[in-house]
Design a protein around this motif. Structure first.
Motif, short mmCIF file in Angstrom:
data_model
loop_
_atom_site.label_atom_id
_atom_site.label_comp_id
_atom_site.label_asym_id
_atom_site.label_seq_id
_atom_site.Cartn_x
_atom_site.Cartn_y
_atom_site.Cartn_z
N ASN A 196 39.71 45.77 39.09
CA ASN A 196 40.99 45.94 40.15
C ASN A 196 40.70 47.09 40.79
OD1 ASN A 196 43.02 44.26 40.77
ND2 ASN A 196 44.44 45.38 39.57
N ALA A 197 40.19 48.26 40.36
CA ALA A 197 39.84 49.41 41.19
C ALA A 197 39.21 49.02 42.59
CB ALA A 197 39.13 50.65 40.54
N LYS A 198 38.31 47.98 42.37
CA LYS A 198 37.47 47.67 43.54
C LYS A 198 38.07 46.49 44.27
CE LYS A 198 33.07 45.20 44.31
NZ LYS A 198 31.84 44.52 43.83
N TYR A 199 38.90 45.71 43.87
CA TYR A 199 39.45 44.60 44.52
C TYR A 199 40.93 44.53 44.87
CZ TYR A 199 35.24 41.89 43.82
OH TYR A 199 33.57 41.46 43.89
N HIS A 200 41.75 45.34 44.28
CA HIS A 200 43.14 45.67 44.30
C HIS A 200 43.82 44.19 44.29
CE1 HIS A 200 41.86 49.82 45.34
NE2 HIS A 200 40.88 49.17 46.15
N LEU A 201 43.92 43.52 43.18
CA LEU A 201 44.43 42.34 43.25
C LEU A 201 45.68 42.30 42.47
CD1 LEU A 201 41.44 39.77 42.40
CD2 LEU A 201 42.37 40.39 44.68
N ARG A 202 46.71 42.60 43.28
CA ARG A 202 48.09 42.86 42.57
C ARG A 202 48.96 41.61 42.39
NH1 ARG A 202 53.42 43.29 44.28
NH2 ARG A 202 52.61 43.01 46.56
N THR A 203 48.50 40.62 43.36
CA THR A 203 49.50 39.32 43.33
C THR A 203 48.35 37.80 43.28
OG1 THR A 203 49.55 39.20 45.56
CG2 THR A 203 51.21 40.18 44.41
N LEU A 204 48.96 36.92 42.82
CA LEU A 204 47.92 35.65 43.15
C LEU A 204 47.86 35.33 44.58
CD1 LEU A 204 49.43 33.26 40.25
CD2 LEU A 204 47.11 34.25 40.35
N SER A 205 48.65 35.71 45.49
CA SER A 205 48.42 35.75 46.90
C SER A 205 47.25 36.35 47.24
CB SER A 205 49.62 36.15 47.73
OG SER A 205 50.60 35.17 47.62
N ASP A 206 46.99 37.61 46.58
CA ASP A 206 46.00 38.61 46.67
C ASP A 206 44.66 38.07 46.43
OD1 ASP A 206 47.64 40.42 47.90
OD2 ASP A 206 47.58 41.43 46.03
N VAL A 207 44.66 37.05 45.42
CA VAL A 207 43.59 36.29 44.86
C VAL A 207 43.25 35.29 45.94
CG1 VAL A 207 42.65 34.85 42.95
CG2 VAL A 207 44.09 36.78 42.30
N ALA A 208 44.15 34.65 46.18
CA ALA A 208 43.87 33.48 47.27
C ALA A 208 43.36 33.77 48.51
CB ALA A 208 45.27 32.89 47.60
N ALA A 209 43.75 35.10 48.88
CA ALA A 209 43.14 35.81 50.13
C ALA A 209 41.74 36.12 49.82
CB ALA A 209 43.95 36.93 50.62
N LEU A 210 41.29 36.73 48.72
CA LEU A 210 40.06 37.13 48.49
C LEU A 210 39.02 35.70 48.29
CD1 LEU A 210 37.94 39.02 47.59
CD2 LEU A 210 38.54 38.92 45.13
N ALA A 211 39.58 34.74 47.52
CA ALA A 211 38.87 33.45 47.47
C ALA A 211 38.62 33.02 48.77
CB ALA A 211 39.56 32.37 46.76
N LYS A 212 39.31 33.02 49.92
CA LYS A 212 39.25 32.58 51.29
C LYS A 212 38.20 33.32 51.92
CE LYS A 212 41.66 31.25 55.44
NZ LYS A 212 42.92 31.06 55.91
#
Length: 335
Positions: free
Chosen positions: A170-186
């Motif tokens: 998480n220090a690398k990707y900074h995923l706070r929300t599932l919307s952040d996960v969706a943005a990274l997946a895209k």
């Protein structure tokens, strides 16, 4: 009554997958002593609750499902009843959600802690959760009256789904929300690898529904299916899973130093724990509300994580964990 340590913690949704089997087992139990259990013999007296022994002369049965958190909560109910003067039969640790629920409905048990989301969707047959936790509790309370079930006010303890991630990742990707996960997946589809149970991978209130709600698409090759207990280890100690299916009150989140991702669109149902009573019991002993409401007010998701960790990580007995917490919080005292 003492319960062995559970090496694989079963969650309400996992247990419900075997609902039909649980119903069959319930029928079998009915023919061979459904009312069996062990008397609570603890020498406990009132603390901040139970003064005046409002349940003196009562004979009450407490129950629970067969995963650590629910057993702990069931033990709390029984110990508080005992301190308030009741004779208590311990029938916690029943197999699955359905058997415990039926025990309350039929009056074979008097009280347990149940989860609002489980009741709203599974027992009451609704397909969509209510986003506001209090509104969902009120809807459950009102709808369940016809079934002879009374709900007391809920706790903020919310045992729902989340995704866990190691602090290093998480220090690398900074995923706070599932919307952040969706943005990274895209942005980088190869980066989002996820470990889940088989059931979560196929349920509409699991991974497929989550992907639809957040507009994300995780390649099948990036999804690994495994036992719930292994997921926590894989997320914390290996690079095979960036994210993993977790339950928000699981003690392993803290023990393995995981972060959890916020469900910012409120896709997952609320599973707040609240006392569920056989209505005739409550009508006869309305003082029960004054005994259990203070407990529920203190039960938070973080409290549950700490207590669950003592059982699932530390190997302690759920009964002892419940007793220690009640005494520490001043609800009851040892005699």
């Amino acid at each position: 009554m003492r319960h062995p340590r559970r090496h694989r913690r079963r969650h309400p949704r996992t247990a419900l997958a075997a609902a039909a089997g649980s119903l069959a087992l319930l029928a079998a139990l009915a023919g061979c002593g459904l009312k069996s259990g062990s008397p609570m013999v603890d020498d406990v007296v009132p603390g901040s609750v139970g003064k005046g022994l409002p349940l003196k002369g009562a004979s009450l049965t407490v129950t629970s499902k067969n995963f650590s958190e629910n057993i702990i909560l069931g033990q709390m109910v029984g110990l508080v009843f005992k301190a308030a003067g009741a004779e208590v039969l311990d029938r916690t640790n029943l197999p699955g959600s359905i058997s415990a629920r039926e025990a309350i409905v039929k009056g074979d048990a008097d009280a347990m802690y149940e989860y609002t989301g489980t009741a709203w969707i599974t027992y009451l047959g609704n397909s969509k959760p209510i986003v506001d936790p209090q509104a969902q509790w009120r809807a459950v309370r009102d709808a369940d009256r016809k079934n002879g079930v009374t709900w007391l006010p809920q706790s903020t303890l919310n045992n729902t789904y989340s995704l866990g991630i190691s602090q290093a990742n998480n220090a690398k990707y900074h995923l706070r929300t599932l919307s952040d996960v969706a943005a990274l997946a895209k942005k980088d589809p190869s980066a989002v690898t996820i470990c889940v149970e088989n059931e979560f991978a196929s349920r509409e209130d699991g991974l497929p529904g989550m992907e639809k709600a957040y507009g994300m698409s995780i390649p099948a090759s990036n999804i690994q299916k495994m036992d719930a207990g292994i997921i926590y280890t894989q997320v914390s100690k290996s690079n095979s899973c960036l994210l993993g299916e977790v339950f928000t009150t699981d003690g392993r989140i803290k023990a393995m130093n995981l972060a959890t991702v916020e469900d910012d669109k409120h896709f997952f149902p609320n599973y707040n724990a609240a006392p569920e009573l056989h209505s005739k019991t409550y009508d006869k002993y309305p003082a029960i509300a004054g005994l259990l409401d203070p407990l529920s007010a203190k039960l938070t998701t973080q409290v549950a994580r700490d207590l669950n960790a003592r059982v699932d990580v530390g190997g302690q007995d759920p009964h002892d964990v419940a007793l220690d917490w009640l005494v520490r919080e001043g609800f009851i005292k040892k005699g």
